[in-house]
Design a protein around this motif. Structure first.
Motif, short mmCIF file in Angstrom:
data_model
loop_
_atom_site.label_atom_id
_atom_site.label_comp_id
_atom_site.label_asym_id
_atom_site.label_seq_id
_atom_site.Cartn_x
_atom_site.Cartn_y
_atom_site.Cartn_z
N HIS A 111 -1.41 14.35 -22.52
CA HIS A 111 -1.15 15.09 -23.75
C HIS A 111 -2.37 15.92 -24.12
O HIS A 111 -2.26 17.09 -24.50
N GLN A 112 -3.54 15.32 -24.00
CA GLN A 112 -4.76 15.99 -24.48
C GLN A 112 -5.19 17.12 -23.55
O GLN A 112 -5.77 18.10 -24.00
N ILE A 113 -4.90 16.99 -22.26
CA ILE A 113 -5.23 18.12 -21.37
C ILE A 113 -4.20 19.24 -21.56
O ILE A 113 -4.55 20.42 -21.65
N GLU A 115 -2.46 19.99 -24.20
CA GLU A 115 -2.62 20.73 -25.46
C GLU A 115 -3.79 21.71 -25.35
O GLU A 115 -3.77 22.77 -25.98
N THR A 116 -4.79 21.36 -24.53
CA THR A 116 -5.91 22.29 -24.34
C THR A 116 -5.44 23.54 -23.62
O THR A 116 -5.73 24.67 -24.02
N MET A 167 -10.47 18.37 -18.21
CA MET A 167 -9.99 19.01 -19.43
C MET A 167 -10.85 20.24 -19.76
O MET A 167 -10.34 21.29 -20.15
N LEU C 208 -12.08 17.97 -29.96
CA LEU C 208 -10.87 18.77 -30.21
C LEU C 208 -11.24 20.18 -30.65
O LEU C 208 -10.63 21.16 -30.23
N LYS C 211 -12.45 22.22 -27.79
CA LYS C 211 -11.40 22.68 -26.88
C LYS C 211 -10.74 23.96 -27.38
O LYS C 211 -9.94 24.56 -26.68
N GLY C 212 -11.02 24.32 -28.63
CA GLY C 212 -10.44 25.53 -29.17
C GLY C 212 -9.11 25.31 -29.89
O GLY C 212 -8.37 26.25 -30.10
N LEU C 213 -8.81 24.06 -30.27
CA LEU C 213 -7.59 23.82 -31.03
C LEU C 213 -7.77 24.37 -32.45
O LEU C 213 -8.88 24.40 -32.97
N ARG C 217 -3.91 22.20 -36.36
CA ARG C 217 -3.40 21.26 -35.37
C ARG C 217 -4.27 19.99 -35.33
O ARG C 217 -3.77 18.87 -35.22
N HIS C 222 -3.83 15.21 -35.02
CA HIS C 222 -4.76 14.17 -34.57
C HIS C 222 -5.34 13.33 -35.70
O HIS C 222 -5.27 12.11 -35.67
#
Lengths: 320, 311, 309
Positions: A111-113, A115-116, A167, C208, C211-213, C217, C222
């Motif tokens: 999920h975390q990869i 979403e990136t 990731m 997070l 990562k550019g979220l 979001r 999260h």
């Protein structure tokens, strides 16, 4: 044009006892595909510098100022929220020190990869998942599908660090910030992760900033070294020069004090004293209280950062 | 000569209960299996391994801070394995421990002089004035001047705190010191100071130190002898330089392989062995006795033990 | 998981039994009986007869087992203070107002409190954070009967918009529910704020961001999900705890709910009703904690899917 261009960066944190000057006038530029090691002890400002570039510090309390702070042509000092989100992960990705706390515990690694990937590119979930599996395979994970479906707490530190690297690479960044990526890992795993980062850097042709306290890590992985102390850059030089002929007294002392350099039980060369207190740093050169060759002017004035050659520069009154 | 500390066939088993189903499964985890070690007087023995290798558990069992499942612990030739709390107290004076994280081990409400004097107080040695005086002397010995006596732990740097922890451990003039990763949390520029301090104090006070670490570079500069632990057991033990120049066990070699180079010129591509590959590569020896077909720790030289399968 | 739930149900049964024994013993340890009051003098002979008719002359353990046997068949006996109906009938008459008061209070107060807590956490050290903190502190420190009186003063006496008491028409419900909602609102605001702040400082939130979220979001997917973990353990029991209503709010607004009976059943030695009320509350809390533990386990993969394989 360098990929990362920082001029005179200062980062400070106002606190009850006064202002903590974490970074005091750091200039740094990294070319595309170049690998640079930032070496320093705790409190040297090395991690804060990286966090400041990506604007990952909480502001306030952090206060960031610089003459210039550009990442791939984007002025990171004035970038909007949207520009920052677009740069982070896509232009510059980051690998952190402790893989055990770097993943959200309630979601799977997959999920975390995914979403990136989907934060930066318009691809379907299943496509992104396929890419994630390929990435995990690339970081030498033998069972990518099983890892995608795992929760962070089910994996070892080494496995999680591989997943974090996967990731970070998922959007093909132009530069990778690795902040002490092996410190929290076991010795044999450390060596494997370093090797992996080195290989991937070459393969992806990306820039690398390796932040570490360990000269050994630097000796293994980077082309150029920036030595930081007390929030300032002490010296910068190609990695081989740093090891063959360190110019700054701090770098020299650090080299000399490395344990295990020669055979046999023996006393080591030690640097007296302790690292400077960031809320009350010494005047002048931050290293002067511990420096064996300090003079009166070292305490009085901050030495300018001067070039010794086309590739080397240092901040020390005793150097030409 | 009687060794300062001897461990004989120490084992530690943890019973684990695994979740799942209506009926839980139980399994035994052998954290330490059949560890025998000798720490000679006035020497430093390095105990090396990765997390989960059992090195810390072994050190804690030697201190009787963790109870062994089986085996014996001898301090100065006396078996202390089965001693009760009261009978153990005199031996506690002879063995002290220093941990990696000295900050959490120092009471924030006490001055440094009080912290260092506390063991004297616990063992009822001397008057309060004598205890304070000894504590200040000990602080000086560990490189902090007497003015530090009135300070509190939060005023100190990491290296200074580790000095205080060492001063407290040594104030009872123990025969044995167990040092569990005492330099791991320290800044690079301070690490050498603490290594030097341990070397100086060892020579001066006739200490014997069991030095637990994952950092082979530090181990090389500090120890006389090294024992390598892997999956709860000792797989190789030899004089320090022998380990660095003539390691025989695949795990020892992979640990040595993993040390970062000291000069970029020596960069090399490495091959890493998995756990299974290491187990499979257990050395096979002949001429050391009768084969049992199983790995066992074999004395291959007067000062060199190696886990191998006899043929 | 199944094993865990079975274990919890067994422990609930045990808790229930222990509570019933202790309460039963304590009730009867208090000197006097239902017919010893000064306002109702009866002769000893009559008293003995009455006690015998209610089975109060039997040994305690016999009385206990008789009562518990009845409980197992949903027979909670006859309330002495209202002998014309069964305890169950009394409960089904008096509980609904309490349930409406408590339920509506929580359903309104909790979401408002959660929103307030979230806003405070996301804008830490801003005016909204200080306002929320001030409000939460007031809500928790001002006694609910003071809040009730304030509401009555303003809305019933001065503005004359709403009735000061009663429960007949739904608009009479507004003031008591508002008064009652202040407590869950303040509590939930405080818990939400600290749970959110705790998560916001976790290293994974920085990851997070790196990562550019988008911030939205990060917060909604999260941070909230993680903050919900410690929150469910507090919220569910509280939610159900409120279903018993508030003695003070009911008294202030003269709501014909259960609250009054908690007090009167003790002073009047109304053993049947007292037992029934306490057993009911015990059972509801047991179930609430079980539910919150199950929800916690479902939300938390560390429990749901177990450890390293």
């Amino acid at each position: 044009m360098p990929l990362l261009d920082i001029e005179n960066l200062t980062v400070s944190f106002p606190q009850h006892e006064g202002v903590v000057q974490a970074v005091r006038g750091v200039s740094l530029s990294v070319a595309a595909g170049e690998s640079v090691g930032i070496v320093g002890e705790s409190g040297s400002g090395k991690s804060v510098t990286c966090m400041a570039v990506l604007r990952l510090l909480r502001e306030p309390p952090a206060r960031i100022a610089a003459d210039k702070m550009e990442l791939a042509g984007v002025n990171m000092l004035t970038a909007s929220r949207a520009q920052l989100s677009a740069s982070r992960g896509r232009v510059a990705a980051m690998v952190f020190q402790d893989p055990m706390t770097a993943f959200d515990p309630v979601f799977t690694i997959g999920h975390q990869i995914v979403e990136t990937i989907r934060a930066h590119r318009k691809v379907s979930k299943s496509e992104a998942r396929g890419e994630a599996a390929n990435l995990l395979a690339r970081v030498e994970i033998k069972t990518p599908e099983a890892i995608l479906n795992s929760y962070p707490h089910q994996l070892s530190g080494g496995m999680l660090q591989r997943a974090m690297i996967a990731m970070a690479l998922s959007c093909r960044p132009q530069i990778l910030f690795a902040d002490e990526p092996t410190t929290a890992l076991d010795v044999t795993i450390q060596a494997q992760i370093l090797q992996l980062i080195k290989d991937l850097q070459a393969e992806f042709g990306m820039g690398l900033i390796m932040v570490t306290h360990d000269l050994g890590v630097v000796a293994e992985t980077v082309d150029r070294v920036v030595v930081m102390y007390g929030g300032r850059v002490m010296e910068t030089a190609p990695v081989q020069d740093i090891f063959d002929a360190p110019a700054h007294p701090y770098t020299q002392a650090l080299m000399a004090s490395m344990p295990g350099r020669s055979a046999g039980k023996q006393r080591l060369v030690e640097i007296p004293g302790a690292s400077p207190n960031p809320s009350n740093p010494p005047s002048g050169c931050p290293f002067h209280p511990r420096c064996a060759v300090a003079e009166a002017r070292c305490a009085a004035q901050v030495p300018a950062f001067k070039s010794q050659s086309a590739t080397r520069a240092a901040a020390c009154w005793r150097l030409p | 000569m009687t060794p300062a500390l001897e461990l004989r066939n120490l084992c530690k088993t943890y019973h684990l209960r695994q979740s799942g189903g209506v009926f839980a499964r139980h399994s035994d985890h052998l954290a330490v299996r059949d560890v025998s070690l000798i720490l000679p007087k006035n020497q430093i023995l390095g105990l090396v391994g990765e997390s989960g290798s059992g090195k810390t558990t072994t050190g804690m069992m030697a201190m009787r801070l963790v109870e062994p499942s089986s085996g014996q612990i001898l301090v100065g030739g006396y078996d202390i394995t089965a001693l009760g709390h009261a009978a153990l107290k005199p031996f506690r004076r002879q063995m002290q421990v220093v941990f990696q994280d000295s900050y959490s081990a120092l009471d924030p409400m006490m001055t440094l002089a009080q912290i260092v004097a506390e063991p004297l107080h616990i063992h009822g040695l001397g008057t309060a004035a004598e205890q304070a005086e000894q504590a200040l002397d000990m602080l000086v010995k560990t490189g902090l001047d007497r003015s530090y006596g009135g300070r509190y732990p939060h005023e100190l740097s990491g290296g200074q705190r580790q000095r205080v922890a060492i001063a407290r451990a040594l104030i009872l003039r123990p025969a044995v010191l167990v040092a569990d990763e005492p330099t791991s949390a320290l800044d690079v520029s301070v690490k050498a100071q603490i290594i030097n301090l341990l070397l100086d104090l060892q020579a001066e006070m006739g200490l014997s130190i069991l030095f637990i670490s994952h950092d082979l570079s530090v181990v090389r500069s500090l120890t006389d002898k090294v024992a390598v632990m892997f999956q709860g057991r000792i797989v190789e033990e030899a004089a320090t330089e022998t380990i660095f120049t003539d390691a025989r066990h695949p795990y020892t070699r992979s640990l040595l392989q993993a040390i970062p180079v000291l000069n970029p010129r020596e960069r090399r591509a490495r091959r890493f062995l998995s756990r299974a590959e290491i187990e499979a590569a257990t050395p096979r020896l002949s001429g050391y006795g009768v084969s049992t077909g199983k790995p066992e720790l074999i004395q291959i030289a007067p000062d060199h033990r190696l886990e191998a399968i006899l043929q | 998981m199944i094993r865990y739930i079975l274990g919890r149900i067994a422990s609930i049964a045990l808790t229930f039994t222990v509570v019933s024994v202790i309460v039963f013993l304590m009730m009867h340890a208090v000197p006097g009986g239902p017919f010893d009051g000064n306002d109702m003098p009866v002769s000893d002979a009559v008293k003995a007869k009455l006690n015998a008719s209610l089975g109060l002359d039997q040994p305690l353990y016999v009385q206990y087992f008789k009562y518990m046997w009845g409980v197992l068949h949903f027979d909670f006996g006859i309330p002495f203070q209202s002998p014309g109906e069964t305890t169950l009938q009394l409960l089904s008459r008096a509980w609904p107002p309490s349930l409406i008061l408590g339920g509506a209070g929580v359903l309104i107060g909790a979401p408002l409190g959660i929103l307030l807590g979230m806003a405070a956490a996301l804008r830490r050290n801003s005016w909204i954070d200080y306002l929320a903190s001030a409000f939460a502190t007031l809500g928790l420190t001002i006694p609910v009967f003071v809040i009730s009186m304030g509401l009555i003063m303003v809305f019933a006496v001065w503005l004359n918009w709403l009735p000061a008491s009663g429960w007949g028409k739904p608009h009479a419900w507004i003031l008591p529910i508002t008064a009652y909602a202040a407590i869950p609102m303040a509590t939930y605001a405080r818990y939400t704020r600290s749970a959110m702040l705790d998560v916001l400082t976790k290293p994974f939130v920085t990851v997070l961001r790196a990562k550019g979220l988008s911030e939205r979001r990060i917060i909604f997917q999260h941070v909230l999900r993680n903050a919900a973990l410690p929150m469910v353990t507090v919220f569910l029991p509280m939610f159900i705890g409120t279903a018993t209503g508030s003695i003070f709010v009911e008294a202030m607004f003269r709501v014909p709910g259960l609250g009054a009976y908690f007090v009167s059943s003790i002073t009047l030695r109304d053993y049947s009703l007292e037992m029934a009320l306490i057993l009911m509350v015990t059972m509801m809390f047991c179930i609430a904690y079980l539910l919150s533990d199950i929800v916690y386990a479902l939300l938390n993969p560390r429990i749901r899917v177990g450890g390293r394989s």
